[in-house]
Every structure is written in C-alpha cells, then in structure tokens.
Design a protein around this motif. Structure first.
Motif, PDB file in Angstrom:
ATOM      1  N   GLU A   1       0.812  -1.226   0.000  1.00  0.00           N
ATOM      2  CA  GLU A   1       0.000   0.000   0.000  1.00  0.00           C
ATOM      3  C   GLU A   1       0.839   1.266   0.000  1.00  0.00           C
ATOM      4  O   GLU A   1       0.370   2.321  -0.413  1.00  0.00           O
ATOM      5  N   ILE A   2       2.087   1.183   0.465  1.00  0.00           N
ATOM      6  CA  ILE A   2       2.949   2.372   0.411  1.00  0.00           C
ATOM      7  C   ILE A   2       3.916   2.308  -0.769  1.00  0.00           C
ATOM      8  O   ILE A   2       4.872   3.079  -0.849  1.00  0.00           O
ATOM      9  N   GLY A   3       3.671   1.366  -1.678  1.00  0.00           N
ATOM     10  CA  GLY A   3       4.431   1.331  -2.916  1.00  0.00           C
ATOM     11  C   GLY A   3       5.609   0.383  -2.952  1.00  0.00           C
ATOM     12  O   GLY A   3       6.435   0.448  -3.867  1.00  0.00           O
ATOM     13  N   ILE A   4       5.706  -0.507  -1.976  1.00  0.00           N
ATOM     14  CA  ILE A   4       6.766  -1.518  -1.998  1.00  0.00           C
ATOM     15  C   ILE A   4       6.248  -2.739  -2.744  1.00  0.00           C
ATOM     16  O   ILE A   4       5.405  -3.470  -2.240  1.00  0.00           O
ATOM     17  N   TRP A   5       6.762  -2.950  -3.943  1.00  0.00           N
ATOM     18  CA  TRP A   5       6.301  -4.073  -4.742  1.00  0.00           C
ATOM     19  C   TRP A   5       7.133  -5.308  -4.426  1.00  0.00           C
ATOM     20  O   TRP A   5       8.303  -5.218  -4.079  1.00  0.00           O
ATOM     21  N   GLN A   6       6.516  -6.441  -4.541  1.00  0.00           N
ATOM     22  CA  GLN A   6       7.126  -7.731  -4.223  1.00  0.00           C
ATOM     23  C   GLN A   6       7.743  -7.752  -2.818  1.00  0.00           C
ATOM     24  O   GLN A   6       8.923  -8.102  -2.645  1.00  0.00           O
ATOM     25  N   PRO A   7       6.972  -7.377  -1.807  1.00  0.00           N
ATOM     26  CA  PRO A   7       7.502  -7.415  -0.438  1.00  0.00           C
ATOM     27  C   PRO A   7       7.843  -8.826   0.030  1.00  0.00           C
ATOM     28  O   PRO A   7       8.593  -8.995   0.992  1.00  0.00           O
ATOM     29  N   GLN A   8       7.318  -9.839  -0.678  1.00  0.00           N
ATOM     30  CA  GLN A   8       7.638 -11.217  -0.321  1.00  0.00           C
ATOM     31  C   GLN A   8       9.153 -11.472  -0.376  1.00  0.00           C
ATOM     32  O   GLN A   8       9.682 -12.314   0.349  1.00  0.00           O
TER      33      GLN A   8
END
Length: 257
Positions: A149-156
């Motif tokens: 939601e704050i723009g961090i893609w692929q947090p996995q």
C-alpha cells in the motif's frame, strides 16, 4: 540469514517467551550428566544454562555478537562463541546439538544440517524446535499488504524466514544421514508482552527485515496498518497473540552413512 544486529535488551525485556516456551523442549533433549551438548542459536543463554544445570557440559553459539556478549554477561561460567549456523565447526564432537527458535532464520537448511551432522558423535542426537509451515502467516500477510500500500512491490522478497513442512525437513535430515524418529507440527498461539504495544514490539524485534529501508514515518504507518488489520483476529483481552506454528524434531546421527 537475518543480519546479526539483534537488540539483545529488547529481546530479553519483551520477548522472554522465546526461551520460556523452549524450556519444555528440554524434556525431549533429556540432557544427562557428563554429556557434551551444543546449543545452536543460543540467544542470551537462558536455555544453555538450563542444560548445564542437568550436569551436562553445555556450550552456546549464535550468529549475533550482541546476543553472545549478553550471554557471557548472564552466565560467565559457560562458554559462548559467535558462529554462523551455516558453516560452524567444533573441536570435539558433541553428544547432542540442541536448537530452539533459531533455524527458521537460516534459509540454507542443508548447510545447517550438514554442520550439525559433522558436530555430532556417531549415534548423537539433534533436538530442535523452530517455526514451521504456516508460522505467523496472518502477521506476514498483513505486513506484506501494508508494504504494498505504500508502494513496496514484491515485499515477499523481504521475507527473512524459512518455515518448512515436516515432510520437507525430515527428508532433508534423512538425505544428510539422520534417522528421524520424532517430528511434529503444531499451533502455538503466543501472547505478546506489553499489552497494546505487543505487536509493534514483535515487528520491531523479529520482522525488521521488512522495515529497514523505510523512513521512520513509513515504519509507523506500516505497523499501524498491520495492527488495524490484525486486531479483530489476534488481539484478545487487551493482549496481542502471535499466530505461531512450530516444528519439533528429534533425529539421530546414524553410526554409518
């Protein structure tokens, strides 16, 4: 593997459940007087000391210098060393290797298992508990959603943990020459200390890998969103509950392999 900059003071002050729950794992270890036992991932040394109280000679190793420094302060009569679970070596083989709440921090399980095997005498035993498949699943999903939601893609990709199934881990042990004669996966909902701050403290202690690239304001935003998401499910009677699932194993080094 997690970076070794652990906050030993926060660990002892707010997360004593780590070794307190581990005390009952000592029954599986069943240490005996005269045995030599290695505590792998010993933290600040509480369980190493309990092993020593049985009459065994206990030694603790941990990857975090801050933890080892605190362990030495706590129990100056015991031996503690900084060592990496993936490549440690021992001068003399041990009767047993014990590990509580440490192995899920190392994503190279075969390297660890090989080191444990080499550290044991023939017929020696490996007794461990750590996070298993599904451990802190609700917390992980909430964290990764908040980061997206704050723009961090692929947090996995930031996930620091290794949570295997029984089948996977037992198979790895057998491939390295262990005979697995006990393995169980069980849910252990775990109350967190400090009431309303319990989840925030847990995240800052154990899930910092998700937050370390964020600004302080972003960290607060993520933690707040995680709390709001999890509160209906994991907040009970003014106490946060972590959705833990644990693996316990007992495996013996075969005399010939």
């Amino acid at each position: 593997m997690i970076e070794n900059n652990w906050n030993a003071a926060l660990y002892e002050d707010k997360h004593g459940f780590v070794w307190q729950y581990g005390e009952d794992l000592l029954q599986l270890l069943n240490p005996k007087e005269g045995e030599h036992i290695l505590d792998l991932g010993c933290g600040t040394g509480q369980l190493t000391e309990k092993i020593a109280l049985s009459g065994a000679t206990a030694m603790g190793i941990d990857n975090a210098p801050a933890m080892i420094q605190k362990a030495k302060q706590n129990y100056p009569h015991l031996k503690f060393d900084v060592a990496d679970g993936r490549n440690f070596q021992v001068e003399q083989p041990f009767d047993a290797v014990f590990s509580n709440a440490a192995l899920h921090w190392i994503k190279e399980p075969d390297a660890v298992i090989n080191c444990v095997y080499q550290a044991l005498k023939p017929g020696g035993r490996f007794v461990a508990e750590f996070g298993g498949k599904g451990n802190v699943q609700a917390i992980t999903i909430a964290l990764e959603s908040a980061l997206q939601e704050i723009g961090i893609w692929q947090p996995q990709a930031l996930n620091p943990w290794y949570y295997p199934s029984i089948g996977e881990y037992a198979t790895r042990l057998e491939k390295h020459g262990f005979d697995v004669n006990y393995a169980v996966l069980f849910a252990r909902p775990t109350p967190l200390a400090d009431a309303d701050l319990g989840m925030a403290n847990w995240i800052q202690m154990f899930a910092i890998a998700y937050l370390k690239t964020l600004s302080k304001q972003q960290q607060i935003q993520v933690i707040t969103q995680v709390e709001q998401s999890l509160k209906p499910r994991l907040y009970q009677d003014k106490t946060w509950i972590a959705d833990y699932r644990r693996i316990r194993i007992v495996a013996w080094k075969l005399s010939a392999f």
